[in-house]
Design an enzyme around this catalytic site. Structure first.
Site, PDB file in Angstrom:
ATOM      1  N   CYS A  47      94.454  66.628  27.352  1.00 20.88           N
ATOM      2  CA  CYS A  47      93.523  67.120  27.025  1.00 20.88           C
ATOM      3  C   CYS A  47      93.325  66.963  25.165  1.00 20.88           C
ATOM      4  CB  CYS A  47      93.592  68.852  26.734  1.00 20.88           C
ATOM      5  SG  CYS A  47      91.563  69.682  26.179  1.00 20.88           S
ATOM      6  N   SER A  49      92.672  68.753  22.640  1.00 20.66           N
ATOM      7  CA  SER A  49      93.094  69.727  21.699  1.00 20.66           C
ATOM      8  C   SER A  49      94.358  69.758  21.944  1.00 20.66           C
ATOM      9  CB  SER A  49      93.214  71.387  22.727  1.00 20.66           C
ATOM     10  OG  SER A  49      91.112  71.088  23.149  1.00 20.66           O
ATOM     11  N   HIS A  52      93.981  67.343  19.274  1.00 18.98           N
ATOM     12  CA  HIS A  52      93.803  67.759  17.870  1.00 18.98           C
ATOM     13  C   HIS A  52      95.613  68.132  17.065  1.00 18.98           C
ATOM     14  CE1 HIS A  52      89.919  67.571  18.475  1.00 18.98           C
ATOM     15  NE2 HIS A  52      89.764  68.355  19.199  1.00 18.98           N
ATOM     16  N   HIS A  69      98.421  71.668  28.057  1.00 19.11           N
ATOM     17  CA  HIS A  69      98.335  72.852  28.388  1.00 19.11           C
ATOM     18  C   HIS A  69      96.833  73.312  29.802  1.00 19.11           C
ATOM     19  CE1 HIS A  69      95.054  70.728  25.888  1.00 19.11           C
ATOM     20  NE2 HIS A  69      94.348  71.746  26.633  1.00 19.11           N
ATOM     21  N   CYS A 180      92.232  74.051  31.845  1.00 16.84           N
ATOM     22  CA  CYS A 180      92.485  73.642  30.701  1.00 16.84           C
ATOM     23  C   CYS A 180      90.267  73.095  30.928  1.00 16.84           C
ATOM     24  CB  CYS A 180      92.636  73.302  29.874  1.00 16.84           C
ATOM     25  SG  CYS A 180      91.107  73.274  27.724  1.00 16.84           S
TER      26      CYS A 180
HETATM   27  P1  PAD Z   1      87.175  64.162  25.141  1.00 13.60           P
HETATM   28  O1  PAD Z   1      87.783  62.901  23.639  1.00 13.60           O
HETATM   29  O2  PAD Z   1      87.513  63.860  26.132  1.00 13.60           O
HETATM   30  O3  PAD Z   1      85.198  63.377  24.978  1.00 13.60           O
HETATM   31  C1  PAD Z   1      84.352  64.239  23.086  1.00 13.60           C
HETATM   32  C2  PAD Z   1      83.300  63.376  23.990  1.00 13.60           C
HETATM   33  O4  PAD Z   1      82.433  63.279  22.502  1.00 13.60           O
HETATM   34  C3  PAD Z   1      83.900  61.117  24.263  1.00 13.60           C
HETATM   35  O5  PAD Z   1      82.958  60.892  25.456  1.00 13.60           O
HETATM   36  C4  PAD Z   1      83.253  61.006  22.738  1.00 13.60           C
HETATM   37  O6  PAD Z   1      82.703  58.937  23.473  1.00 13.60           O
HETATM   38  C5  PAD Z   1      81.926  61.717  22.927  1.00 13.60           C
HETATM   39  N1  PAD Z   1      82.052  61.470  21.385  1.00 13.60           N
HETATM   40  C6  PAD Z   1      82.304  61.564  19.915  1.00 13.60           C
HETATM   41  N2  PAD Z   1      82.094  61.775  19.323  1.00 13.60           N
HETATM   42  C7  PAD Z   1      80.611  61.601  19.270  1.00 13.60           C
HETATM   43  C8  PAD Z   1      79.365  61.268  18.105  1.00 13.60           C
HETATM   44  N3  PAD Z   1      79.867  61.917  16.948  1.00 13.60           N
HETATM   45  N4  PAD Z   1      78.305  62.011  19.041  1.00 13.60           N
HETATM   46  C9  PAD Z   1      77.923  61.488  20.477  1.00 13.60           C
HETATM   47  N5  PAD Z   1      79.688  61.345  21.639  1.00 13.60           N
HETATM   48  C10 PAD Z   1      80.438  61.883  20.693  1.00 13.60           C
HETATM   49  O7  PAD Z   1      87.091  65.237  24.496  1.00 13.60           O
HETATM   50  P2  PAD Z   1      87.430  66.286  26.394  1.00 13.60           P
HETATM   51  O8  PAD Z   1      86.346  66.832  26.420  1.00 13.60           O
HETATM   52  O9  PAD Z   1      88.639  66.607  26.365  1.00 13.60           O
HETATM   53  O10 PAD Z   1      87.493  67.931  24.209  1.00 13.60           O
HETATM   54  C11 PAD Z   1      86.169  68.430  24.110  1.00 13.60           C
HETATM   55  C12 PAD Z   1      86.284  69.005  22.802  1.00 13.60           C
HETATM   56  O11 PAD Z   1      86.086  69.873  23.300  1.00 13.60           O
HETATM   57  C13 PAD Z   1      87.729  68.743  21.932  1.00 13.60           C
HETATM   58  O12 PAD Z   1      87.179  69.008  20.753  1.00 13.60           O
HETATM   59  C14 PAD Z   1      88.477  70.309  22.294  1.00 13.60           C
HETATM   60  O13 PAD Z   1      89.402  70.489  21.374  1.00 13.60           O
HETATM   61  C15 PAD Z   1      87.556  70.808  22.522  1.00 13.60           C
HETATM   62  C16 PAD Z   1      88.021  71.983  23.845  1.00 13.60           C
HETATM   63  N6  PAD Z   1      87.379  73.103  23.699  1.00 13.60           N
HETATM   64  C17 PAD Z   1      87.966  74.684  24.388  1.00 13.60           C
HETATM   65  C18 PAD Z   1      87.377  75.941  24.024  1.00 13.60           C
HETATM   66  O14 PAD Z   1      88.509  76.390  24.628  1.00 13.60           O
HETATM   67  N7  PAD Z   1      86.208  76.004  23.684  1.00 13.60           N
HETATM   68  C19 PAD Z   1      88.976  74.069  25.533  1.00 13.60           C
HETATM   69  C20 PAD Z   1      89.844  72.741  26.080  1.00 13.60           C
HETATM   70  C21 PAD Z   1      88.433  71.309  24.884  1.00 13.60           C
HETATM   71 ZN    ZN Z   2      92.138  71.083  26.321  1.00 14.95          ZN
END
Ligand code: PAD
Ligand code: ZN
Ligand code: ZN
Length: 380
Positions: A47, A49, A52, A69, A180
């Site tokens: 993921c 995260s 990060h 995770h 997740c």
């Molecule tokens: P990912 O990196 O697979 O997807 C992110 C998407 O965003 C990609 O398709 C990118 O092309 C697109 N993107 C990036 N920059 C831009 C931009 N400026 N404009 C438009 N599109 C863009 O990530 P993911 O889906 O694994 O996770 C997404 C976020 O959610 C990430 O920040 C992660 O840390 C967070 C997250 N939060 C929780 C929570 O509980 N809040 C849980 C899991 C993940």
């Molecule tokens: Zn996650």
């Protein structure tokens, strides 16, 4: 030969420091102590995260650490006092625990639990087991746990409040995503935004989290689902999952929020930010309609950054909220989500771009960084 009560030597991916590739090492995994369980991880997703956590810009991680995770596995052994699990149970480790006893678990208003590991600003500040020690060593050094799960190891030890038993028939190389990405995006829409039938939505970012949010919007009966991403390769799958309008901000001279408000009669009812970019969080709020527009933040921004929101947006009736693990109370909800997947109520398989042997973990991260995967599942 039984491994119960003994140290297990196995394979794990160690992040020795920020910014460097993982190194596959032999680690020692100590037996579980009181109220702990040792789990054989069968499959784990990768993921954003996790990325990060090794990104030097975040400056929050403890090293050396075993990340991961989004895993699923089988109980190997249990420590003293564990009554809810036995060897052979299929399980999903939970980075959002549910102890059932703290003030948060007792409230229906939140899915947080005070037993959560590593929410420095809120509740806890350690990436260790609840008694303050680690079960992992490698080359004589103590290795930190991560989010109470550490699924980038063939065996891990988790607290009994950070684990849940699931259907014995569940395919672990798919349902690990319920640990997740899927649950977060889908739950952000269903539990946090509370998208209504017939409403209009905009999902920003089409990774595993954003595409799961698209599935949530579709399931909730949204009539129009805008998706926004700078990687147009994500659009065909988004359409298959229910997106109606695919927008690449780079195709427009105007800011994307203006484009959406013009196309959709002053803005959408719901916007979901699944990227982790504060400028996009602002755009997401601004693309919602005055009166009742709701913006839900899912993406995790680089530490210390704030969202530049004008109070006038809020005065005009827009709301902003955010979600952690999609608002699901984990122990109650994860087994039900697994059952729903088994009953084909949603499609996890679409999110799995690659399934690779665990040793290819650095390739899995590269595929994510290059935008070539939704999710890569690593199997042991
Ligand atoms: P990912 O990196 O697979 O997807 C992110 C998407 O965003 C990609 O398709 C990118 O092309 C697109 N993107 C990036 N920059 C831009 C931009 N400026 N404009 C438009 N599109 C863009 O990530 P993911 O889906 O694994 O996770 C997404 C976020 O959610 C990430 O920040 C992660 O840390 C967070 C997250 N939060 C929780 C929570 O509980 N809040 C849980 C899991 C993940
Ligand atoms: Zn996650
Ligand atoms: Zn609790």
């Amino acid at each position: 030969m039984s491994t119960v009560g003994k140290v297990i030597k196995c394979k794990a991916a160690i992040a020795w420091e920020a910014g460097n590739p993982f190194s596959i090492e032999e680690v020692e995994v100590a037996p579980p102590k009181e109220h702990e369980i040792r789990v054989k991880i069968v499959a784990t997703g990768v993921c954003r995260s996790d990325a990060h956590a090794i990104n030097p810009n975040f400056k929050e991680g403890l090293f050396p650490v075993i990340l991961g995770h989004e895993g699923a596995g089988i109980v190997e052994s249990t420590g003293p006092g564990v009554t809810q699990f036995k060897p052979g149970d299929k399980v999903i480790p939970l980075y959002m625990p549910q102890c059932g006893q703290c003030k948060f678990c007792l409230s229906p208003k939140t899915n947080l639990c005070e037993k959560i590991s590593k929410i420095k600003t809120a509740i806890s500040d350690q990436d260790l087991m609840p008694n303050g020690t680690s079960r992992f060593t490698c080359r004589g050094k103590q290795i930190y746990h991560f989010m109470g799960t550490s699924t980038f190891s063939e065996y891990t030890v988790v607290s009994e409040t950070s684990l849940v038993k699931i259907d014995a028939a569940a395919p672990l190389d798919k349902v690990c995503l319920i640990g997740c990405g899927f649950s977060t995006g889908y739950g952000a829409v269903i539990n946090t935004a509370k998208v209504e039938p017939g409403s209009t939505c905009a999902v920003f970012g089409l990774g595993g989290v954003g595409l799961s949010a698209v599935m949530g919007c579709k399931a909730a009966g949204a009539s129009r689902i805008f998706v926004i991403d700078i990687n147009k390769d994500k659009f065909s799958l988004a359409k298959e999952l229910g997106a109606t309008d695919c927008l690449n901000p780079q195709d427009f001279k105007k800011p994307i929020q203006e484009v959406i408000t013009e196309i959709n009669d002053g803005g959408v009812d719901f916007a979901i930010e699944c990227i982790g970019n504060i400028a996009i969080m602002k755009a997401a709020l601004e693309c919602t309609t005055v009166g009742w527009g709701t913006c839900t933040i899912v993406g995790v921004a680089v530490g210390g950054q704030s969202i530049p929101v004008s109070p006038m947006q809020l005065i005009m009736g827009k709301k902003i909220n955010a979600t952690f693990f999609g608002g699901w109370k984990s122990v109650d909800s994860v087994p039900k989500l697994v059952s729903d997947y088994m009953a084909k109520k949603f499609n996890l398989d679409a999110l799995v771009t690659y399934t690779l042997p665990f040793d290819k973990i650095n390739d899995a991260f590269d595929l994510m960084y290059e935008g070539k995967s939704i999710r890569t599942i690593l199997v042991f």
